[in-house]
Motif scaffolding. Structure first.
Motif, mmCIF file in Angstrom:
data_model
loop_
_atom_site.group_PDB
_atom_site.id
_atom_site.type_symbol
_atom_site.label_atom_id
_atom_site.label_comp_id
_atom_site.label_asym_id
_atom_site.label_seq_id
_atom_site.Cartn_x
_atom_site.Cartn_y
_atom_site.Cartn_z
ATOM 1 N N ASN A 52 0.982 -1.236 -0.182
ATOM 2 C CA ASN A 52 0.043 0.093 -0.004
ATOM 3 C C ASN A 52 0.864 1.076 0.062
ATOM 4 O O ASN A 52 1.801 1.204 0.791
ATOM 5 C CB ASN A 52 -0.971 -0.093 1.295
ATOM 6 N N ARG A 53 0.664 1.984 -0.866
ATOM 7 C CA ARG A 53 1.499 3.399 -0.992
ATOM 8 C C ARG A 53 1.590 4.284 0.245
ATOM 9 O O ARG A 53 2.538 4.946 0.469
ATOM 10 C CB ARG A 53 0.842 4.305 -2.251
ATOM 11 N N ILE A 54 0.321 4.357 0.846
ATOM 12 C CA ILE A 54 0.449 5.293 2.313
ATOM 13 C C ILE A 54 1.505 4.865 3.202
ATOM 14 O O ILE A 54 2.327 5.575 3.635
ATOM 15 C CB ILE A 54 -0.925 5.484 2.861
ATOM 16 N N PRO A 55 1.514 3.380 3.750
ATOM 17 C CA PRO A 55 2.435 2.933 4.687
ATOM 18 C C PRO A 55 3.820 3.223 4.105
ATOM 19 O O PRO A 55 4.834 3.716 4.934
ATOM 20 C CB PRO A 55 2.118 1.674 4.949
ATOM 21 N N ILE A 56 4.145 2.959 2.702
ATOM 22 C CA ILE A 56 5.553 3.078 2.259
ATOM 23 C C ILE A 56 5.873 4.623 2.403
ATOM 24 O O ILE A 56 6.910 4.877 2.531
ATOM 25 C CB ILE A 56 5.429 2.827 0.779
ATOM 26 N N ILE A 57 4.865 5.579 1.977
ATOM 27 C CA ILE A 57 5.364 6.920 2.091
ATOM 28 C C ILE A 57 5.652 7.313 3.596
ATOM 29 O O ILE A 57 6.639 7.926 3.550
ATOM 30 C CB ILE A 57 4.046 7.791 1.520
ATOM 31 N N ILE A 94 20.785 2.375 9.630
ATOM 32 C CA ILE A 94 19.719 1.841 10.262
ATOM 33 C C ILE A 94 18.536 2.499 9.804
ATOM 34 O O ILE A 94 17.533 1.856 9.517
ATOM 35 C CB ILE A 94 19.633 1.810 11.629
ATOM 36 N N THR A 95 18.645 3.822 9.282
ATOM 37 C CA THR A 95 17.609 4.712 8.721
ATOM 38 C C THR A 95 17.590 4.853 7.282
ATOM 39 O O THR A 95 16.460 5.005 6.591
ATOM 40 C CB THR A 95 17.580 6.075 9.492
ATOM 41 N N VAL A 96 18.551 4.725 6.467
ATOM 42 C CA VAL A 96 18.835 4.816 5.100
ATOM 43 C C VAL A 96 18.321 3.669 4.509
ATOM 44 O O VAL A 96 17.716 3.650 3.236
ATOM 45 C CB VAL A 96 20.163 5.202 4.798
ATOM 46 N N ILE A 97 18.599 2.532 5.119
ATOM 47 C CA ILE A 97 18.085 1.285 4.483
ATOM 48 C C ILE A 97 16.632 1.295 4.296
ATOM 49 O O ILE A 97 16.086 0.840 2.957
ATOM 50 C CB ILE A 97 18.613 0.009 5.313
ATOM 51 N N PRO A 98 15.753 1.283 5.395
ATOM 52 C CA PRO A 98 14.321 1.468 4.985
ATOM 53 C C PRO A 98 13.793 2.578 4.156
ATOM 54 O O PRO A 98 12.878 2.482 3.052
ATOM 55 C CB PRO A 98 13.598 1.819 6.427
ATOM 56 N N MET A 99 14.662 3.763 4.160
ATOM 57 C CA MET A 99 14.318 4.719 3.270
ATOM 58 C C MET A 99 14.394 4.666 1.783
ATOM 59 O O MET A 99 13.649 4.845 0.885
ATOM 60 C CB MET A 99 15.232 6.033 3.688
ATOM 61 N N SER A 100 15.620 3.877 1.369
ATOM 62 C CA SER A 100 15.796 3.410 0.196
ATOM 63 C C SER A 100 15.022 2.323 -0.447
ATOM 64 O O SER A 100 14.450 2.436 -1.658
ATOM 65 C CB SER A 100 17.440 3.022 0.365
ATOM 66 N N LEU A 101 14.658 1.319 0.530
ATOM 67 C CA LEU A 101 13.576 0.380 -0.250
ATOM 68 C C LEU A 101 12.420 0.836 -0.169
ATOM 69 O O LEU A 101 11.796 0.541 -1.453
ATOM 70 C CB LEU A 101 13.798 -0.817 1.135
ATOM 71 N N SER A 102 11.965 1.620 0.509
ATOM 72 C CA SER A 102 10.605 2.300 0.366
ATOM 73 C C SER A 102 10.417 3.183 -0.666
ATOM 74 O O SER A 102 9.542 3.094 -1.817
ATOM 75 C CB SER A 102 10.256 3.112 1.575
#
Length: 337
Positions: free
Chosen positions: A206-211, A246-254
């Motif tokens: 879902n786009r909203i959780p990813i944003i 630890i913060t850039v990994i989820p940023m990049s995948l999302s």
């Protein structure tokens, strides 16, 4: 694929934006000043740029349907990467010591040699050495992908990201950023495989959780940098701006998942594909243009960086695009970009 071209375009201009703003964080601006915070936020916003480049490479190169021989694969990659690597290593080696050359001083060969061994003759050149390491093993990675399900690859990614994240903590905080060009690519293996998994997966979040994940990661990157810098110094604080923090990994995948939804070209199909093809060249030349503009007093510190950073970004992007396009139009010379 349209979304891959879009990702390459957005990633390369995010790199330019990052380098236009990064001096506000690591330069002469006082810690915790308004200008420092502007730089911290701006750079946190685009820290996904290099991971996306690596994921795009994985998405394109790990296609198990490709049947190139080792010789064919290495010949294509060598023509694409080795010539630019050799030329721009020489160019930026001279660029780094241009002041000494103009003053008639001795060239610091040992310094230049050490910089190359650590990952490049200028701050951005490490990427080419890293990507060559990934290319070297890509034919063998394809065999792994060809005999592994997406579920198994996802498990592998979790393990690899965990190992890379722990290694990155050690490298960034315990060894004074000492890297050898021969092993840096190992840290980026999870991004490389993630590009293939994101390209081929039927999972559509879902786009909203990813944003929300993306924006939260940006905020935590900025706050983490502030807190660690306040308590342990800037070198420790910059961990949060690292590509495997630890913060850039989820940023990049999302954002990679979000980019996959961009099914329409940024400009038009032909123009977008052409600009995407110039992305490596733009990556290679833009630091020299940033330095050149800075020599004439045009930088993020010229006036209020809220406005200065976007203005300098537009200038650097435009000039880089013009330079690379001009080089690309010249036979043989085009090989260096």
């Amino acid at each position: 694929m349209v979304w891959i071209d879009n990702a390459r375009i957005l990633a390369i201009f995010a790199v330019v934006f990052l380098h236009c703003a990064s001096g506000l964080v690591t330069g002469i601006e006082p810690f915790n000043s308004t200008h420092w915070w502007i730089g911290n936020f701006y750079t946190s916003l685009v820290r996904w740029c290099v991971p996306v480049f690596v994921m795009v490479s994985g998405a394109l190169l790990l296609d198990p349907n490709k049947t190139e021989s080792l010789r064919e694969f290495y010949t294509k990659r060598a023509a694409r990467v080795l010539i630019p690597l050799l030329f721009w290593t020489l160019f930026f080696s001279v660029w780094q010591v241009k002041g000494a050359i103009l003053r008639g001083e001795a060239i610091p060969w040992l310094y230049l040699g050490r910089k190359i061994v650590e990952g490049g003759s200028f701050y951005h050149m490490w990427f080419l050495y890293m990507i060559i390491g990934l290319y070297l093993f890509t034919p063998f990675f394809r065999k792994i992908v060809n005999h592994t399900s997406n579920g198994e690859l996802t498990f592998l990614l979790i393990v690899l990201f965990g190992m890379s994240m722990l290694s990155f903590v050690f490298v960034e905080t315990c060894t004074n950023n000492a890297h050898l060009i021969t092993n840096r690519f190992l840290l980026y293996l999870p991004y490389f495989f993630a590009g293939h998994v994101i390209r081929t997966t039927q999972f559509k979040p879902n786009r909203i959780p990813i944003i929300v994940v993306f924006l939260t990661s940006v905020v935590l990157t900025s706050l983490g940098c502030y807190w660690f810098t306040k308590t342990s110094g800037l070198e420790q604080g910059m961990y949060f701006h690292g590509n495997l923090s630890i913060t850039v990994i989820p940023m990049s995948l999302s954002i990679m998942f979000l980019l996959k939804e961009l099914s329409s070209p940024i400009v038009n199909l032909k123009t977008s594909k052409y600009i995407a093809s110039l992305s490596l060249g733009i990556y290679l030349v833009h630091p020299a243009i940033i330095d050149g503009l800075d020599a004439y007093g045009i930088s993020a510190r010229t006036y209020n960086p809220v406005f200065a950073v976007p203005i300098v970004f537009v200038l650097v992007s435009g000039l880089s695009l013009i330079v690379v396009h001009s080089l690309y139009m010249v036979p043989y010379v085009k090989r260096i970009v």
